[in-house]
Design a protein around this motif. Sequence first.
Motif, PDB file in Angstrom:
ATOM      1  N   ILE A  94      33.664   9.151 -36.430  1.00  0.00           N
ATOM      2  CA  ILE A  94      33.485   7.692 -35.936  1.00  0.00           C
ATOM      3  C   ILE A  94      34.000   6.759 -36.823  1.00  0.00           C
ATOM      4  CG2 ILE A  94      31.497   7.416 -36.946  1.00  0.00           C
ATOM      5  CD1 ILE A  94      30.545   5.936 -34.442  1.00  0.00           C
ATOM      6  N   ALA A  95      34.174   6.621 -38.050  1.00  0.00           N
ATOM      7  CA  ALA A  95      34.682   5.648 -39.078  1.00  0.00           C
ATOM      8  C   ALA A  95      36.019   5.691 -39.281  1.00  0.00           C
ATOM      9  CB  ALA A  95      33.843   5.848 -40.391  1.00  0.00           C
ATOM     10  N   GLU A  96      36.758   7.191 -39.252  1.00  0.00           N
ATOM     11  CA  GLU A  96      37.922   7.204 -39.310  1.00  0.00           C
ATOM     12  C   GLU A  96      38.827   6.799 -38.169  1.00  0.00           C
ATOM     13  OE1 GLU A  96      36.188  10.326 -42.236  1.00  0.00           O
ATOM     14  OE2 GLU A  96      35.839   9.534 -40.007  1.00  0.00           O
ATOM     15  N   VAL A  97      38.145   7.035 -36.883  1.00  0.00           N
ATOM     16  CA  VAL A  97      38.767   6.712 -35.873  1.00  0.00           C
ATOM     17  C   VAL A  97      38.787   4.914 -35.693  1.00  0.00           C
ATOM     18  CG1 VAL A  97      38.482   6.730 -33.274  1.00  0.00           C
ATOM     19  CG2 VAL A  97      38.167   8.609 -34.540  1.00  0.00           C
ATOM     20  N   ALA A  98      37.555   4.480 -36.192  1.00  0.00           N
ATOM     21  CA  ALA A  98      37.509   3.001 -36.212  1.00  0.00           C
ATOM     22  C   ALA A  98      38.613   2.437 -36.869  1.00  0.00           C
ATOM     23  CB  ALA A  98      36.022   2.505 -36.774  1.00  0.00           C
ATOM     24  N   ARG A  99      38.877   2.969 -38.079  1.00  0.00           N
ATOM     25  CA  ARG A  99      40.165   2.561 -38.896  1.00  0.00           C
ATOM     26  C   ARG A  99      41.478   2.543 -38.301  1.00  0.00           C
ATOM     27  NH1 ARG A  99      40.814   3.065 -44.819  1.00  0.00           N
ATOM     28  NH2 ARG A  99      42.912   3.161 -45.464  1.00  0.00           N
ATOM     29  N   ILE A 100      41.729   3.344 -37.422  1.00  0.00           N
ATOM     30  CA  ILE A 100      42.668   3.493 -36.663  1.00  0.00           C
ATOM     31  C   ILE A 100      42.746   2.631 -35.589  1.00  0.00           C
ATOM     32  CG2 ILE A 100      44.094   4.874 -34.791  1.00  0.00           C
ATOM     33  CD1 ILE A 100      45.110   5.464 -37.765  1.00  0.00           C
ATOM     34  N   VAL A 101      41.906   2.455 -34.962  1.00  0.00           N
ATOM     35  CA  VAL A 101      41.780   1.319 -33.736  1.00  0.00           C
ATOM     36  C   VAL A 101      42.006  -0.031 -34.509  1.00  0.00           C
ATOM     37  CG1 VAL A 101      40.170   0.410 -32.172  1.00  0.00           C
ATOM     38  CG2 VAL A 101      40.328   2.779 -32.356  1.00  0.00           C
ATOM     39  N   ASN A 102      41.358  -0.169 -35.559  1.00  0.00           N
ATOM     40  CA  ASN A 102      41.657  -1.810 -36.081  1.00  0.00           C
ATOM     41  C   ASN A 102      43.335  -1.614 -36.493  1.00  0.00           C
ATOM     42  OD1 ASN A 102      39.088  -2.337 -36.017  1.00  0.00           O
ATOM     43  ND2 ASN A 102      38.409  -1.688 -37.990  1.00  0.00           N
ATOM     44  N   ARG A 103      43.830  -0.723 -36.840  1.00  0.00           N
ATOM     45  CA  ARG A 103      45.268  -0.763 -37.441  1.00  0.00           C
ATOM     46  C   ARG A 103      45.973  -1.087 -35.782  1.00  0.00           C
ATOM     47  NH1 ARG A 103      42.949  -0.847 -41.404  1.00  0.00           N
ATOM     48  NH2 ARG A 103      43.859  -0.102 -43.481  1.00  0.00           N
ATOM     49  N   LEU A 104      45.583  -0.277 -35.076  1.00  0.00           N
ATOM     50  CA  LEU A 104      46.505  -0.538 -33.593  1.00  0.00           C
ATOM     51  C   LEU A 104      46.229  -2.070 -32.857  1.00  0.00           C
ATOM     52  CD1 LEU A 104      45.468   2.865 -31.662  1.00  0.00           C
ATOM     53  CD2 LEU A 104      47.371   2.091 -32.455  1.00  0.00           C
ATOM     54  N   ARG A 105      44.879  -2.385 -33.497  1.00  0.00           N
ATOM     55  CA  ARG A 105      44.743  -3.884 -32.830  1.00  0.00           C
ATOM     56  C   ARG A 105      45.714  -4.914 -33.856  1.00  0.00           C
ATOM     57  NH1 ARG A 105      38.372  -3.064 -32.710  1.00  0.00           N
ATOM     58  NH2 ARG A 105      38.064  -2.432 -30.679  1.00  0.00           N
TER      59      ARG A 105
END
Length: 396
Positions: free
Chosen positions: A4-15
């Motif tokens: 969950i935390a690693e995916v949040a890292r990517i989603v923030n970079r995508l934003r």
Amino acid sequence: MPEIAEVARIVNRLRTHLVGKIITKVTPFEDAIVYKDTTHEAFKQALEGKKVLEARQWGKYFWLVMDSSPHPLMHFGMTGWIRFQHDSTAHYRATTPEENPTWPPRFAKFLFDLPDASSLAFTDPRRLSRIRLIDHPTGDLRLVSPLSENGPDPVQAPVSIDWLSAKLSARRVPLKAWLLDQSVLAGVGNWVGDEILYHARIHPEQGTNTLTAEMVARLHGALGYVTGLAVAVEADSSRFPQDWLMLHRWGKGEKRKVNVLPSGERIDFVKVGSRTSAFVPSLQRIVGEQAGRKRGRKVKGVEGVEESEQEEGEGEGEGEGSEVEEVKPAPKRRAKVKAVKKEEVDGDRGRDVPPPARRSLRAMAKAVKGEPEPKEEEESDFESLEVPAKKAKRVR
């Protein structure tokens, strides 16, 4: 594995790097396994020239909301990741920026070229990730499969103690295995599950239906604390508190090193639901009716091995609500029948052999002579069989 935390890292970079921009070019690479219910050609046709409006997450899944349907839904599996050409620190395991990184990277499944001459790539060396195209008018993919089969995301949709208590009491499985079931809670993986149980002071093999009200309260608090903080720091381990189990669970490659916390408590490992679970025996004990039961085998030789490397092939698939086997009493084992040599059978023919064995021997003898098998009531035929005498062994 990205959780969950690693995916949040990517989603923030995508934003930061993708949302609000038009994908000027899509370069897909054929992979019939990674592209689920679609093809790399269809992926290119659906997204090239489209504008990205949002990047969203639910547990281990993430997706892009496009200016028109369909929308790409992705899951990293064990080793999937998104790499950014001009942001090499984006990988959660990276400690320093890469110097002159190779582009495009190896094991790429697709490349997105953007108007500012930047690019990003979805990579996966083990091909356990999944890429889908989902038709939906609004892009809220939580309402459709496979996300509709997932449980609540504990950060975006925190659960209540009453909800947690009801879910736990309805099952009879080891607690660690229950936490990994994505149909229960979306986004909790192996290291996050271990961290939650460590802070809750509960053994990973404790049965879900044996938790007291106090244990449920501790579990509820640890669930919110661990997932919330891990997502907030984007899985950057350098920002984890020093008392977190995650920082001390592996021995950094030193042979025969005993893994310990800064306070001196020893870290041990046990297999739960086919996954290696780290726990602190002095702080996490099985209590209640399960205390005297046989436990799972301990795991040795894990020093310095990353979890995804050590547990080859033990990924959680796509996190689409994997089933967890209920705990049932072990069946009684039948005594093993010792194999009997032919010589021993021949020597026993003159003894009092039970009727089933007599019929079996008679049938064998008749079959050798080419005669039809007699009926069961013809027991007297057995007595008339001529059995050749055993040959004496030659003495040298």
